[in-house]
Design an enzyme around this catalytic site. Structure first.
Site, PDB file in Angstrom:
ATOM      1  N   TYR A 277     -20.631  13.767 -19.934  1.00  0.00           N
ATOM      2  CA  TYR A 277     -19.714  14.822 -19.482  1.00  0.00           C
ATOM      3  C   TYR A 277     -20.359  16.201 -19.667  1.00  0.00           C
ATOM      4  O   TYR A 277     -20.331  17.040 -18.747  1.00  0.00           O
ATOM      5  CB  TYR A 277     -18.417  14.713 -20.289  1.00  0.00           C
ATOM      6  CG  TYR A 277     -17.330  15.686 -19.890  1.00  0.00           C
ATOM      7  CD1 TYR A 277     -16.582  15.497 -18.727  1.00  0.00           C
ATOM      8  CD2 TYR A 277     -17.031  16.789 -20.694  1.00  0.00           C
ATOM      9  CE1 TYR A 277     -15.564  16.381 -18.371  1.00  0.00           C
ATOM     10  CE2 TYR A 277     -16.016  17.674 -20.345  1.00  0.00           C
ATOM     11  CZ  TYR A 277     -15.286  17.461 -19.185  1.00  0.00           C
ATOM     12  OH  TYR A 277     -14.284  18.350 -18.842  1.00  0.00           O
TER      13      TYR A 277
ATOM     14  N   LYS B 109     -21.238  18.980 -16.787  1.00  0.00           N
ATOM     15  CA  LYS B 109     -20.613  20.312 -16.781  1.00  0.00           C
ATOM     16  C   LYS B 109     -21.668  21.414 -16.917  1.00  0.00           C
ATOM     17  O   LYS B 109     -21.512  22.506 -16.360  1.00  0.00           O
ATOM     18  CB  LYS B 109     -19.568  20.403 -17.902  1.00  0.00           C
ATOM     19  CG  LYS B 109     -18.377  19.474 -17.698  1.00  0.00           C
ATOM     20  CD  LYS B 109     -17.591  19.832 -16.438  1.00  0.00           C
ATOM     21  CE  LYS B 109     -16.484  18.883 -16.120  1.00  0.00           C
ATOM     22  NZ  LYS B 109     -15.760  19.241 -14.892  1.00  0.00           N
TER      23      LYS B 109
END
Ligand SMILES: NC(=O)c1ccc[n+]([C@@H]2O[C@H](COP(=O)([O-])OP(=O)(O)OC[C@H]3O[C@@H](n4cnc5c(N)ncnc54)[C@H](OP(=O)(O)O)[C@@H]3O)[C@@H](O)[C@H]2O)c1
Length: 249
Positions: A157, A161
């Protein structure tokens, strides 16, 4: 004052959570909203009706943001349905598949990168030609404080990002001369229906650690998007705005 009167906006992943909050605030500001979902058809159709009742055009599309072809087809359809103009793109769709690196499967890494990061490439490519012709457009990418700071248990993740931030800055540099702006928002802890299911004591601990002493709301994020989408930010591009109650300060 309505800040987005008659602007056409695409929001990915707006059937719930932050995307839904953005769609509601944008419709209140006069924007026509095309939005996507992955599987939540009933909530998406309900939101479509809710937005239409605010007096704007609105349409829900089932489209997998991770698919290059589906992104192309989506944008072609939106152009047909919304009079050939796209003013704002918000790349909001995202998922988590958390695990310690030791236990993370290749599939869980790839899926998160595809849905969170490759989707941004897919959608930006798909709208680029239209924005270039218009010589105006605003792209907003929903990153995360985790992409700025990193987080144990979220290598996939955090990488997705952080990748969004590099992509955002590069697009800002590449398309700035055509008056196309690209910015990222890095939300901190935002309280949604999803976080309501978490243990209250744990959540309170998170709130206590935030300088503003509360979790963010979807409206807090929507208002930051409103700034980047509207002409109020006409001279702002390539930026990452932390909307986190001071969490990273
Ligand atoms: N909540 C937070 O605290 C927080 C903090 C920082 C950053 N963010 C970021 O903000 C964004 C929204 O988060 P959220 O908390 O609102 O998430 P959420 O409540 O889980 O909603 C995710 C949305 O994305 C859609 N979606 C998922 N996979 C998709 C795909 N492959 N193609 C198209 N749409 C897809 C979902 O559609 P379905 O309903 O059909 O599944 C849903 O509308 C994400 O990018 C997230 O990483 C959230």
């Amino acid at each position: 004052m309505k800040l987005l009167e008659d602007k056409n906006v695409i929001i990915t992943g707006a059937s719930r959570g932050i995307g839904k909050g953005i769609a509601q605030v944008f419709a209140d500001h006069g924007a026509n909203v095309a939005f996507t979902y992955s599987s939540s058809e009933a909530p998406a159709l309900e939101l479509e009706q809710e937005l239409k009742a605010k007096g704007v055009k609105a349409k829900a599309y089932k489209s997998n943001a991770a698919s290059f072809q589906e992104a192309e087809e989506l944008v072609a359809q939106v152009l047909e349905d919304f009079d050939g103009r796209i003013d704002v793109l918000i790349n909001n769709a995202g998922i988590t598949k958390d695990n310690l690196l030791m236990r993370m499967s290749e599939a869980d890494f790839d899926t998160v990168i595809d849905i969170n990061l490759k989707s941004v490439f897919n959608m930006t490519k798909a709208v680029q030609r239209t924005l270039l012709k218009q010589r105006k457009g605003s792209i907003i990418n929903m990153s995360s404080v985790v992409g700025v700071k990193g987080n144990a248990g979220q290598t996939n993740y955090a990488a997705s990002k952080a990748g969004m931030i590099g992509f955002t800055k590069s697009v800002a540099l590449e398309l700035g001369s055509r008056n196309i702006r690209c910015n990222a928002i890095a939300p901190g802890f935002i309280e949604t229906e999803m976080t309501e299911k978490l243990d209250e004591k744990t959540v309170q601990g998170w709130r206590d650690g935030i300088p503003l002493k509360r979790g963010g709301t979807t409206e807090d994020i929507a208002n930051a998007c409103l700034y980047f989408a509207s002409d109020l930010s006409n001279y702002v591009t390539g930026q990452v705005l932390n909307v986190d109650g001071g969490m990273l300060t």
